[in-house]
Design a protein around this motif. Structure first.
Motif, PDB file in Angstrom:
ATOM      1  N   ASP A   1      -6.164  -7.340  -2.475  1.00 45.39           N
ATOM      2  CA  ASP A   1      -7.040  -8.224  -3.174  1.00 45.39           C
ATOM      3  C   ASP A   1      -6.512  -9.699  -3.497  1.00 45.39           C
ATOM      4  O   ASP A   1      -5.943  -9.726  -4.710  1.00 45.39           O
ATOM      5  CB  ASP A   1      -7.396  -7.327  -4.501  1.00 45.39           C
ATOM      6  CG  ASP A   1      -8.207  -8.153  -5.449  1.00 45.39           C
ATOM      7  OD1 ASP A   1      -9.077  -9.089  -4.939  1.00 45.39           O
ATOM      8  OD2 ASP A   1      -8.393  -7.668  -6.655  1.00 45.39           O
TER       9      ASP A   1
ATOM     10  N   ALA B   1       0.867  -1.159  -0.124  1.00 45.45           N
ATOM     11  CA  ALA B   1      -0.039  -0.005   0.013  1.00 45.45           C
ATOM     12  C   ALA B   1       0.813   1.301  -0.155  1.00 45.45           C
ATOM     13  O   ALA B   1       0.465   2.280  -0.531  1.00 45.45           O
ATOM     14  CB  ALA B   1      -0.935  -0.081   1.244  1.00 45.45           C
TER      15      ALA B   1
ATOM     16  N   HIS C   1      -6.439  -8.850   5.812  1.00 44.10           N
ATOM     17  CA  HIS C   1      -5.719  -7.651   5.439  1.00 44.10           C
ATOM     18  C   HIS C   1      -6.182  -6.985   4.256  1.00 44.10           C
ATOM     19  O   HIS C   1      -6.921  -7.663   3.375  1.00 44.10           O
ATOM     20  CB  HIS C   1      -4.227  -7.990   4.947  1.00 44.10           C
ATOM     21  CG  HIS C   1      -3.554  -8.472   6.252  1.00 44.10           C
ATOM     22  ND1 HIS C   1      -2.720  -7.658   7.179  1.00 44.10           N
ATOM     23  CD2 HIS C   1      -3.208  -9.951   6.814  1.00 44.10           C
ATOM     24  CE1 HIS C   1      -2.505  -8.412   7.973  1.00 44.10           C
ATOM     25  NE2 HIS C   1      -2.492  -9.549   7.884  1.00 44.10           N
ATOM     26  N   ASP C   2      -5.937  -5.743   3.848  1.00 42.21           N
ATOM     27  CA  ASP C   2      -6.567  -4.899   2.807  1.00 42.21           C
ATOM     28  C   ASP C   2      -5.777  -5.535   1.517  1.00 42.21           C
ATOM     29  O   ASP C   2      -5.085  -4.459   1.064  1.00 42.21           O
ATOM     30  CB  ASP C   2      -6.687  -3.157   3.042  1.00 42.21           C
ATOM     31  CG  ASP C   2      -7.220  -2.550   2.032  1.00 42.21           C
ATOM     32  OD1 ASP C   2      -8.131  -3.208   1.378  1.00 42.21           O
ATOM     33  OD2 ASP C   2      -7.057  -1.455   2.031  1.00 42.21           O
TER      34      ASP C   2
ATOM     35  N   SER D   1      -4.738  -1.701  -2.902  1.00 43.28           N
ATOM     36  CA  SER D   1      -5.678  -2.345  -2.563  1.00 43.28           C
ATOM     37  C   SER D   1      -6.707  -2.923  -3.742  1.00 43.28           C
ATOM     38  O   SER D   1      -7.407  -3.772  -3.495  1.00 43.28           O
ATOM     39  CB  SER D   1      -6.906  -1.237  -1.601  1.00 43.28           C
ATOM     40  OG  SER D   1      -7.234  -0.501  -2.472  1.00 43.28           O
TER      41      SER D   1
END
Length: 416
Positions: free
Chosen positions: A378, A321, A375-376, A329
């Motif tokens: 994909d 990030a 967790h953020d 994300s």
């Protein structure tokens, strides 16, 4: 990666000897299907160790492809390396005739975490049990982490730059970067990669000192990074070797370039300092993107390090990030190693092979055993995801504190 005089490196051959397949095709079919081969450790002498689950290479017969004179003086990790190198060179359609101008056009670079533990243990047992006269002459070389580089270069007659990278697990990516830079400096072909054989009793005992090692007994729950139940990583044996070749050389030989090695960077943040690895890994990612001339939003897929320790997983998610911003994300992330185990230095090389194959097939392999993400990210789970893939980011961290990032570009989309 480009050199001052314009020489650039690409991948022209892939050779895999892994727990889920002893060829590139079987490896790809297994990871795209999300097949897990993690199982109880069955290697002789490991039955009573707290290490319960691993990724073992089964059905591998080194004598089928490697000459006896090399087998007797090498350990299992080098058997994997020589077999994978053979497969990679065959895939790249490179043979001895290509050395007709000079043997110095080709070299070898490998990375290894522990070397030949099984061979070394056997010879030491003979020393203590029978005496020094019963110790074989190859004890001095077979255990050494440089053995694979040496034996591949001797067996193939490669006299170009030959080296070994010692940078714990991240050394697998660093070896590929060393290969690309050797190409940039004038070598045409480098066989590069890593194989490991850490599933012998002595090697197993050594690994028990790692607090990050999973000792869970259920193969389905032993290695689950990015989840609330993460309890460490599962080790694996095997690995991959790649043919890293100068693009002009590949064109002259009439072989396709499967991917371009575009950028790499590495940092160091200290053993088991997982909170600090956020900054170190982020810096490595920035450096790799800068060298590749790649904007964050150009990354189409991330192959994660995926250690399986909550603090380390959080640091990796935050590092992605930090560098990729809002794109971080949204970009698909995957960790197919959760189905085969984390093979130390070999793990990121297998990830690199998987990234090349993913770009060729426009298909992101899933992350086995991971469903309840915390967790953020994909993260691609359950099944493979179709996607147009032109640029891949591969991440790796070592237990001793090394961090590396590598950027690959699809050969058809690389315009730098």
């Amino acid at each position: 990666m480009s050199a001052p005089h314009g020489r650039r490196a690409g991948v022209t051959g892939i050779g895999v000897v892994a727990p889920n397949g002893t060829s590139t095709d079987t490896f790809w079919k297994a990871i795209q299907a999300g097949v897990s081969v993690l199982d109880r450790v069955t290697r002789e002498g490991c039955e009573h160790l707290p290490l319960r689950v691993a990724g073992e290479v089964r059905g591998f017969e080194p004598a089928a492809t490697i000459e006896e004179r090399f087998l007797v003086q090498t350990d299992r990790f080098t058997h994997f390396a020589m077999a994978a190198a053979d497969l990679a060179l065959e895939d790249a359609r490179f043979d001895q005739a290509d050395l007709s101008d000079s043997p110095f056009i080709a070299g070898v670079v490998t990375a290894a975490g522990s070397g030949g533990g099984e061979f070394g243990q056997r010879e030491l047992q003979r020393l203590w049990g029978k005496g020094s006269r019963f110790v074989g002459p190859y004890q001095s070389i077979a255990w050494f982490y440089a053995a694979s580089t040496g034996q591949i270069s001797i067996r193939r007659g490669f006299k170009g730059p030959c080296s070994v990278v010692a940078a714990d697990e991240a050394g697998g990516l660093d070896a590929l970067a060393h290969a690309a830079r050797a190409v940039g400096r004038g070598t045409d072909v480098i066989v590069a990669g890593s194989t490991e054989a850490p599933l012998a009793p002595y090697s197993g005992v050594c690994q028990l000192g790692y607090p990050e090692l999973s000792t869970a007994s259920d193969p389905a729950r032993a290695y689950r990074p990015f989840t609330a139940d993460a309890c460490g990583f599962v080790p694996a044996e095997g690995g991959a070797m790649l043919v890293v070749e100068e693009l002009g050389s590949a064109r002259e030989r009439g072989v396709p370039v499967r991917a371009v090695v575009a950028g790499h960077a590495s940092t160091f943040t200290g053993a088991s300092c997982w909170e600090q690895s956020r900054e170190g890994l982020a810096q490595a990612i920035r450096g790799a993107l800068d060298e590749a001339g790649c904007a964050p939003e150009e990354i189409d897929v991330v192959f994660a390090d995926a250690l399986g320790i909550p603090a380390a997983d959080r640091a990796e998610a935050l590092a992605i990030a930090d560098v990729l911003g809002a794109h971080g994300s949204r970009v698909p992330v995957t960790a197919p190693k959760t189905g085969i185990g984390r093979g130390y230095c070999a793990a990121p090389v297998l990830d690199t092979a998987a990234a090349v194959l993913a770009m060729e097939h426009d298909l992101i392999p899933p992350t086995p055993h991971v469903f309840d993400l915390c967790h953020d990210l994909d993260l691609v789970t359950v099944r493979a995801r179709p996607a147009e893939l032109r640029t891949a980011l591969i991440l790796s961290r070592g237990l001793m504190g090394s961090n590396s990032a590598l950027v690959l570009r699809h050969s058809a989309s690389d315009a730098s």
